[in-house]
Design a protein around this motif. Structure first.
Motif, short mmCIF file in Angstrom:
data_model
loop_
_atom_site.label_atom_id
_atom_site.label_comp_id
_atom_site.label_asym_id
_atom_site.label_seq_id
_atom_site.Cartn_x
_atom_site.Cartn_y
_atom_site.Cartn_z
N UNK A 3 -5.60 3.84 -1.79
CA UNK A 3 -4.46 2.46 -2.01
C UNK A 3 -3.97 2.05 -3.14
N UNK A 4 -4.61 1.82 -3.98
CA UNK A 4 -4.63 1.03 -5.04
C UNK A 4 -4.18 2.46 -6.34
N UNK A 5 -3.87 3.17 -5.72
CA UNK A 5 -3.18 4.12 -6.46
C UNK A 5 -1.43 3.88 -6.53
N UNK A 6 -1.24 3.52 -5.27
CA UNK A 6 0.06 3.15 -5.02
C UNK A 6 0.94 2.40 -6.73
N UNK A 7 1.23 2.52 -7.19
CA UNK A 7 1.83 1.94 -7.97
C UNK A 7 3.47 0.90 -7.73
N UNK A 8 4.07 1.66 -7.17
CA UNK A 8 5.53 1.23 -6.94
C UNK A 8 5.33 -0.47 -6.39
N UNK A 11 -1.71 -9.12 10.71
CA UNK A 11 -1.77 -9.63 10.05
C UNK A 11 -2.58 -9.94 8.78
N UNK A 12 -3.80 -9.88 9.11
CA UNK A 12 -5.32 -9.15 8.71
C UNK A 12 -5.21 -7.54 8.24
N UNK A 13 -4.45 -7.02 8.99
CA UNK A 13 -4.42 -5.72 7.83
C UNK A 13 -3.20 -5.53 6.58
N UNK A 14 -2.13 -6.74 7.10
CA UNK A 14 -1.38 -7.16 5.53
C UNK A 14 -1.51 -7.59 4.53
N UNK A 15 -2.23 -8.42 5.00
CA UNK A 15 -3.11 -9.34 3.68
C UNK A 15 -4.14 -8.56 3.17
N UNK A 16 -4.82 -7.96 3.91
CA UNK A 16 -6.07 -7.21 3.31
C UNK A 16 -5.27 -6.02 2.36
N UNK A 17 -3.92 -4.94 2.61
CA UNK A 17 -3.53 -4.53 2.17
C UNK A 17 -3.11 -5.10 0.70
N UNK A 74 -3.85 -3.60 -3.22
CA UNK A 74 -2.77 -2.92 -3.69
C UNK A 74 -2.05 -3.85 -5.79
N UNK A 75 -1.32 -3.13 -6.50
CA UNK A 75 -1.58 -3.33 -7.15
C UNK A 75 -0.02 -4.78 -7.60
N UNK A 76 0.89 -4.16 -6.98
CA UNK A 76 2.01 -5.03 -7.09
C UNK A 76 2.39 -5.41 -4.96
#
Length: 280
Positions: free
Chosen positions: A213-218, A233-239, A243-245
């Protein structure tokens, strides 16, 4: 990119392996591709597409094996990424992407693979990041494969809804009393292994690994509903943390079915995030 006069046009593109990917294109403005969830085709996102078409050129497609799209000889997640690549090519070389549930994870995988994604809006990617979160039991993909091999499509759909989506059995029973709805769901049962492959090992109650997932630049917006299980909600926060941005927003009063049941409450968040000008 825009359609002539903004009307809805039905057409198709060919993916790298020759699979025909059918879609509806509508609206004007920057391109936006909608990626549906498990057991869903473009009909599930048609109302949302209609709202967003006031701001974007919306490409609402049938994932392979669903609706009017054909299917390949052998499935791999990479083929579905190539399908999105073909749609981005049709859109002119870049596009924003919205995905819901497992479709959100597919959209993430497409962006992580290096596709030219401008922005990424996601609704409730179903990662399981703690032992308290729901997720399918060990060996579930094999169980679904066995049911489908024996043409027990209804049982496969029920098992997926109860064991993978944590839906109460009585709700599934109610759905089976609606012949048209149940027929549509069982008609797409053969694609359940596709979504299980998209999710991979992300539903085992473990912290979300940074890769891929860290390869997502957008820039990414992750939306969840306040009435959904807390695991989303936990999944969203973890994601957002890997992620870079990325940022997370919870929408009051919505649940996991909001893309179909409450598109007017989701659309404004997408429009604002993608930076669309107001509709004339």
């Amino acid at each position: 990119m825009s359609t002539a006069s903004g009307r809805t046009v039905e057409t198709e593109v060919r993916s790298s392996d020759g699979t025909s990917i059918a879609f509806e294109q509508s609206g004007r403005g920057p391109a936006l591709i909608l990626v549906s969830s498990a057991l869903a085709d473009r009909s599930d996102t048609r109302k949302l597409a209609g709202i967003l078409a006031g701001h974007f050129t919306v490409i609402n497609y049938d994932r392979r094996g669903r609706g009017a799209s054909s299917d390949g000889a052998a499935y791999a997640v990479e083929r579905e990424v190539e399908d999105i690549a073909a749609l981005i090519g049709h859109a002119g070389g870049s596009a924003s992407v919205f995905g819901s549930s497992s479709g959100a994870v597919l959209a993430l995988r497409a962006a992580a693979a290096g596709l030219d994604v401008d922005r990424l809006a996601l609704y409730e990617p179903p990662f399981s990041v703690t032992q308290d979160d729901f997720g399918p039991p060990e060996g579930f993909a094999g169980h679904i494969g066995t049911l489908l091999a024996e043409d027990r499509r209804s049982e496969a759909v029920k098992a997926f809804m109860v064991q993978a989506q944590n839906m109460p059995a009585f709700m599934v029973g109610s759905m089976r009393l609606m012949p048209g709805v149940w027929r549509t769901l069982t008609g797409m049962a053969h694609t359940l292994p596709y979504d299980l492959a998209v999710m991979g090992d992300t539903q085992r109650g473990r912290p979300l690994e940074p890769k891929p997932w860290s390869a997502v630049k957008a820039p990414v917006l992750v939306l969840t509903g306040s009435r959904s299980p807390e695991g989303f909600g936990r999944a969203a926060q973890a994601l957002t943390e890997v992620l870079p941005d990325a940022r997370h927003r919870t929408l009051k009063g919505l649940n996991h079915g909001a893309v179909v049941m409450a598109p007017r409450k989701i659309a404004p968040e997408i429009i604002e995030f993608l930076g669309a000008p107001p509709a004339p």
